[in-house]
Design a protein around this motif. Structure first.
Motif, PDB file in Angstrom:
ATOM      1  N   ILE A   4       0.920  -0.996   0.109  1.00  0.00           N
ATOM      2  CA  ILE A   4       0.129  -0.047  -0.006  1.00  0.00           C
ATOM      3  C   ILE A   4       0.840   1.399  -0.073  1.00  0.00           C
ATOM      4  CG2 ILE A   4      -1.701   1.196   1.331  1.00  0.00           C
ATOM      5  CD1 ILE A   4      -2.879  -1.239   0.143  1.00  0.00           C
ATOM      6  N   ASP A   5       0.586   2.144  -0.881  1.00  0.00           N
ATOM      7  CA  ASP A   5       1.499   3.487  -1.265  1.00  0.00           C
ATOM      8  C   ASP A   5       0.518   4.595  -0.604  1.00  0.00           C
ATOM      9  OD1 ASP A   5      -0.452   3.957  -3.254  1.00  0.00           O
ATOM     10  OD2 ASP A   5       1.503   3.600  -4.541  1.00  0.00           O
ATOM     11  N   GLN A   6       1.292   5.647  -0.228  1.00  0.00           N
ATOM     12  CA  GLN A   6       0.372   6.778  -0.191  1.00  0.00           C
ATOM     13  C   GLN A   6      -0.704   7.133  -1.134  1.00  0.00           C
ATOM     14  OE1 GLN A   6       1.741  11.189  -0.186  1.00  0.00           O
ATOM     15  NE2 GLN A   6       2.186  10.768   1.745  1.00  0.00           N
ATOM     16  N   ARG A   7      -0.710   7.068  -2.293  1.00  0.00           N
ATOM     17  CA  ARG A   7      -1.788   7.348  -3.214  1.00  0.00           C
ATOM     18  C   ARG A   7      -2.934   6.445  -2.891  1.00  0.00           C
ATOM     19  NH1 ARG A   7       0.179   7.355  -9.284  1.00  0.00           N
ATOM     20  NH2 ARG A   7       1.019   9.467  -8.662  1.00  0.00           N
ATOM     21  N   THR A   8      -2.527   5.116  -2.822  1.00  0.00           N
ATOM     22  CA  THR A   8      -3.483   4.132  -2.599  1.00  0.00           C
ATOM     23  C   THR A   8      -4.368   4.112  -1.245  1.00  0.00           C
ATOM     24  OG1 THR A   8      -2.219   2.521  -3.950  1.00  0.00           O
ATOM     25  CG2 THR A   8      -3.966   1.721  -2.384  1.00  0.00           C
ATOM     26  N   LYS A   9      -3.489   4.669  -0.106  1.00  0.00           N
ATOM     27  CA  LYS A   9      -3.919   5.045   1.072  1.00  0.00           C
ATOM     28  C   LYS A   9      -4.938   6.286   1.003  1.00  0.00           C
ATOM     29  CE  LYS A   9      -1.234   7.136   4.175  1.00  0.00           C
ATOM     30  NZ  LYS A   9      -1.821   8.354   4.720  1.00  0.00           N
ATOM     31  N   HIS A  10      -4.421   7.198   0.435  1.00  0.00           N
ATOM     32  CA  HIS A  10      -5.414   8.548   0.340  1.00  0.00           C
ATOM     33  C   HIS A  10      -6.796   8.110  -0.435  1.00  0.00           C
ATOM     34  CE1 HIS A  10      -2.134  11.503   0.762  1.00  0.00           C
ATOM     35  NE2 HIS A  10      -2.513  11.011   2.028  1.00  0.00           N
ATOM     36  N   VAL A  11      -6.814   7.145  -1.486  1.00  0.00           N
ATOM     37  CA  VAL A  11      -7.864   6.668  -2.300  1.00  0.00           C
ATOM     38  C   VAL A  11      -8.979   5.945  -1.298  1.00  0.00           C
ATOM     39  CG1 VAL A  11      -8.946   5.384  -4.102  1.00  0.00           C
ATOM     40  CG2 VAL A  11      -7.069   6.851  -4.434  1.00  0.00           C
ATOM     41  N   LEU A  12      -8.288   5.024  -0.593  1.00  0.00           N
ATOM     42  CA  LEU A  12      -9.020   4.151   0.189  1.00  0.00           C
ATOM     43  C   LEU A  12      -9.776   5.057   1.367  1.00  0.00           C
ATOM     44  CD1 LEU A  12      -7.087   0.977   0.469  1.00  0.00           C
ATOM     45  CD2 LEU A  12      -9.005   1.343  -0.519  1.00  0.00           C
ATOM     46  N   ILE A  13      -8.934   6.061   2.049  1.00  0.00           N
ATOM     47  CA  ILE A  13      -9.511   6.734   3.169  1.00  0.00           C
ATOM     48  C   ILE A  13     -10.645   7.814   2.402  1.00  0.00           C
ATOM     49  CG2 ILE A  13      -8.848   8.958   4.460  1.00  0.00           C
ATOM     50  CD1 ILE A  13      -6.428   7.450   5.074  1.00  0.00           C
ATOM     51  N   LYS A  14     -10.569   8.233   1.171  1.00  0.00           N
ATOM     52  CA  LYS A  14     -11.763   8.851   0.864  1.00  0.00           C
ATOM     53  C   LYS A  14     -13.011   8.126   0.723  1.00  0.00           C
ATOM     54  CE  LYS A  14     -10.267  13.059   0.474  1.00  0.00           C
ATOM     55  NZ  LYS A  14     -10.686  14.105   1.525  1.00  0.00           N
ATOM     56  N   LEU A  15     -12.742   6.874   0.122  1.00  0.00           N
ATOM     57  CA  LEU A  15     -13.893   5.720  -0.070  1.00  0.00           C
ATOM     58  C   LEU A  15     -14.399   5.614   1.303  1.00  0.00           C
ATOM     59  CD1 LEU A  15     -12.312   3.691  -2.683  1.00  0.00           C
ATOM     60  CD2 LEU A  15     -14.363   4.899  -3.001  1.00  0.00           C
ATOM     61  N   ILE A  16     -13.605   5.396   2.185  1.00  0.00           N
ATOM     62  CA  ILE A  16     -14.178   5.390   3.794  1.00  0.00           C
ATOM     63  C   ILE A  16     -14.956   6.301   4.145  1.00  0.00           C
ATOM     64  CG2 ILE A  16     -13.609   5.058   6.096  1.00  0.00           C
ATOM     65  CD1 ILE A  16     -11.295   3.290   5.308  1.00  0.00           C
ATOM     66  N   GLU A  17     -14.433   7.499   3.779  1.00  0.00           N
ATOM     67  CA  GLU A  17     -15.338   8.928   4.213  1.00  0.00           C
ATOM     68  C   GLU A  17     -16.556   9.050   3.562  1.00  0.00           C
ATOM     69  OE1 GLU A  17     -12.845  12.294   3.750  1.00  0.00           O
ATOM     70  OE2 GLU A  17     -11.396  11.851   4.970  1.00  0.00           O
ATOM     71  N   LYS A  18     -16.571   8.585   2.103  1.00  0.00           N
ATOM     72  CA  LYS A  18     -17.524   8.622   1.387  1.00  0.00           C
ATOM     73  C   LYS A  18     -17.753   7.456   0.363  1.00  0.00           C
ATOM     74  CE  LYS A  18     -17.175  13.756   0.751  1.00  0.00           C
ATOM     75  NZ  LYS A  18     -17.271  14.939  -0.156  1.00  0.00           N
ATOM     76  N   PRO A  19     -18.596   6.349   0.900  1.00  0.00           N
ATOM     77  CA  PRO A  19     -18.499   5.050   0.310  1.00  0.00           C
ATOM     78  C   PRO A  19     -19.137   5.218  -1.174  1.00  0.00           C
ATOM     79  CG  PRO A  19     -19.352   4.916   2.682  1.00  0.00           C
ATOM     80  CD  PRO A  19     -19.154   6.258   2.286  1.00  0.00           C
ATOM     81  N   VAL A  20     -19.779   6.262  -1.352  1.00  0.00           N
ATOM     82  CA  VAL A  20     -20.453   6.702  -2.861  1.00  0.00           C
ATOM     83  C   VAL A  20     -19.725   7.771  -3.166  1.00  0.00           C
ATOM     84  CG1 VAL A  20     -22.348   7.090  -4.319  1.00  0.00           C
ATOM     85  CG2 VAL A  20     -22.340   5.254  -2.563  1.00  0.00           C
TER      86      VAL A  20
END
Length: 692
Positions: A4-20
């Motif tokens: 997991i790199d920083q870019r992937t981490k940021h995308v996943l956290i945004k999906l957690i914040e907003k699942p849609v």
């Protein structure tokens, strides 16, 4: 699983914040291209499928993360799993190299130590190291190496610590948060972070020292990384300042007690932590501390000068001064010790409150002279937030339906601003708070949604919609937030409900193209609903922002006048405004009465007066008169004035743009030369118009 790199981490956290979340939104927030996001989502889906979880689904416009996938990711990021699978990028590696050199100051560091933890080749490490060396050169710090001692840092200890603090502040106040610091401690330290944080919090409570949540977090991380260096002798620091009053403060006793728990015995360390704590702790005007008189005197000067420059007369002066004291005391010590400050909202504040920022900056100029340096814009913008919260109209609206709880760990200024922003955006809602993160777990009131200024994984465990918002929002951000709340974006994160909806359609209709139907339905669900006029009330009407030329006319400018007394001067100066029914005579009576009670409060600089009273004292419209006396006249026989700028304001906002422009004019020496030399009011007005 994959790294997991920083870019992937940021995308996943945004999906957690907003699942849609829409592809456009994701691209805009993370500044990534479609190709980059598609690459990340492909990697994420491979991982989710390996874990027997539904992949992230893309409907052509929106990405959808299933509820079960969201819970899995929350658990993944909440524990230590992520550290076993994380891969740093170049910027993170550079920061990590500095942290290793700083933290392991008593240890032998070889190339192999770096290669092992960074998980890179020797050539990559040497290239990274050269980049770190080049950056440190700009602040006078070097990286040394010899076979006996290994790699180490050399330079002014205060600069080394300043750099460490700056890195902590930058990360903790950015989207990166504490991740890299936790990752470092996981790999490099045996310290039990949570236990240490708890000890610090208990000591603060023991000595009644108050830190807002984020300041406590910053202090705790900084202390962990500073502990190995605190036993070093640092006589330059000890000899630089007069510390006599420090020994009498509770912050000094706190520092002694705290460092004893970590087996640190050093007078340098005690004083350093004390000064540092004074620069972070909220001031309390009810506590007559050893430094109270000097801090309070400066607060009085700031308060009076702000009233003078802004044309605002606060009713509850004692309460306002107390609030100002609570913010300015730590700011005083940050300036005194040259401690770093990072204000992530600095640019937004300057953009959203340009006029107020300019007035506050002018207000602080005399204070800056005490420190022999300019006050950083970050400090000015913090004060601007504070004053904005004080002059904001906190109207209470009757509310009957949804309840939102506001979580804001950033302190007084931004807490008040985000409360007002949300109240204006959603006048029909009840708002609880602002509160700090830990308080939300003890709230007995029921609530429907959470608004937070700082993303926090713990909030998602409460199973309520969570909206991450900036304390100061742009028009686009406000619009987006209203749409999100109005349309209940998070209510559609449950894919099972959507599937039930589709199955009902299939049961009673012949569906020829299910994928097409799915996309069209989702598109309709996501179609933004128009904002009502009521929701739009938070945006200030541009018509309400009056410039100086809007409230001034040639008829209001009087040149080369003679008067027999200062009272007569005020009446003469206000005559054009009275004749134009902008103010009543009672307004000038109030200015003179206040002058007898409070002294020449309106004198804002040498020979310059800005007389004004409250709107209810007789101001009918916004207006400004300019009067130039032939000879200076002394107010109450003491303070001379020659240039009189009579201000009439009907509220705390409409005139601020004009006042900011006036402050800019007053800074120009040729402005007064012009007023002394022009032959007519029209000529003076034209000069002002051309200048602005």
């Amino acid at each position: 699983m994959q790294k997991i790199d920083q870019r992937t981490k940021h995308v996943l956290i945004k999906l957690i914040e907003k699942p849609v979340i829409s592809q456009k939104n994701l691209m805009g927030q993370l500044r990534l291209s479609k190709v980059q996001i598609d690459y990340v989502i492909t990697k994420v889906n491979e991982w989710l499928v390996d874990e027997a979880l539904p992949p992230v689904w893309f409907d052509g416009n929106y990405y959808h993360l299933s509820d079960i996938g969201r819970l899995f990711l929350v658990e993944f990021f909440s524990g230590d799993q992520v550290y076993h699978h994380y891969e740093m990028d170049i910027e993170e590696r550079k920061k990590y190299i500095y942290l290793m050199l700083f933290y392991h100051c008593e240890d032998y560091l070889s190339v192999n130590h770096f290669l092992e933890v960074l998980d890179i080749g020797k050539t990559t490490f040497i290239n990274d190291l050269k980049k770190v060396e080049k950056e440190l050169e700009t602040i006078g710090v070097e990286i040394n190496y010899d076979r006996k001692n290994g790699y180490s840092l050399s330079g002014d200890e205060s600069v080394l610590r300043y750099q460490l603090m700056k890195l902590v502040l930058e990360d903790l106040r950015s989207d990166n948060g504490s991740f890299l610091w936790d990752y470092f401690l996981f790999n490099e330290s045996s310290i039990e972070k949570d236990k240490m944080f708890q000890q610090i919090a208990m000591e603060l409570e023991r000595y009644s020292i108050v830190l807002v949540e984020n300041r406590l977090l910053e202090f705790s991380y900084m202390l962990i990384f500073l502990l190995p260096r605190l036993t070093k002798e640092w006589s330059e620091f000890y000899d630089r300042y007069n510390f006599q009053t420090f020994y009498q403060t509770k912050e000094y006793v706190f520092s002694q007690s705290l460092l004893e728990k970590f087996s640190v015995e050093s007078k340098y360390a005690n004083l350093y932590i004390c000064g540092w704590m004074l620069g972070m702790a909220i001031g309390n005007a009810d506590e007559k501390t050893p430094d109270y008189s000097i801090i309070n005197e400066l607060v009085e000067r700031i308060f009076d000068r702000f009233e003078q420059l802004s044309g605002i007369r606060f009713k509850e002066k004692a309460g306002v001064r107390k609030q100002l004291y609570s913010h300015f005391r730590p700011a005083y010590y940050r300036l005194f010790f040259n401690l770093p400050i990072i204000n992530p909202l600095n640019e937004k504040i300057i953009k959203e409150y340009p006029d107020l920022f300019q007035i506050v900056k002018e207000t602080m100029k005399p204070i800056a002279n005490l420190f022999g340096t300019l006050i950083p814009d970050e400090e000015i913008s913090f004060l601007t937030m504070h004053f904005a919260s004080l002059i904001n109209d906190n109207d209470e609206y009757q509310v009957k339906r949804k309840v939102g709880i506001i979580v804001c760990p950033n302190g007084i200024g931004s807490s008040a601003i985000i409360y007002n922003e949300l109240k204006n955006l959603f006048p029909e809602m009840i708002f609880i708070g602002p509160i700090e993160t830990n308080e939300i777990y003890h709230k007995k009131q029921d609530y429907d949604m959470i608004f937070t200024t700082v993303p926090n994984m713990r909030l998602y465990s409460l199973k309520k919609p969570v909206y991450t918002v900036n304390p100061i929002m742009s028009i686009d951000e406000k619009y987006g937030l209203v749409l999100e709340v109005q349309n209940g974006v998070r209510n559609f994160s449950n894919e099972s409900s959507f599937e039930v909806f589709l199955s009902i359609i299939n049961k009673y209709a012949d569906v020829r193209d299910e994928n097409g139907l799915r996309k069209e339905l989702m598109k309709e669900i996501r179609q933004p609903k128009p904002l009502s006029r009521k929701r739009n009330r938070s945006s200030q009407d541009e018509d309400n922002d009056l410039s100086l030329t809007d409230i001034l006319s040639p008829a209001f400018i009087q040149l080369n006048l003679s008067t027999n007394s200062w009272e007569e001067a005020f009446y003469v100066a206000a005559t054009p405004l009275i004749e134009s029914e902008i103010v009543s005579r009672r307004y000038i009576d109030k200015i003179i009465q206040t002058t007898f009670e409070e002294g020449p409060y309106m004198v804002i600089s040498d020979l310059v007066a800005l007389p004004h009273a409250r709107p209810e004292d007789g101001a009918e419209k916004v207006g400004l008169g300019i009067t130039v006396l032939k000879n200076p006249i002394k107010i109450l026989g003491k303070t001379p004035m020659k240039y009189i700028f009579t201000l009439a304001a009907v509220d705390n906002r409409k005139h601020l743009t004009a006042l900011a422009e006036l402050v800019t004019l007053i800074d120009q020496s040729d402005f007064f030369e012009m007023l002394d030399s022009v032959q007519s009011s029209e000529e003076a007005y034209q000069w002002i118009t051309d200048f602005l």
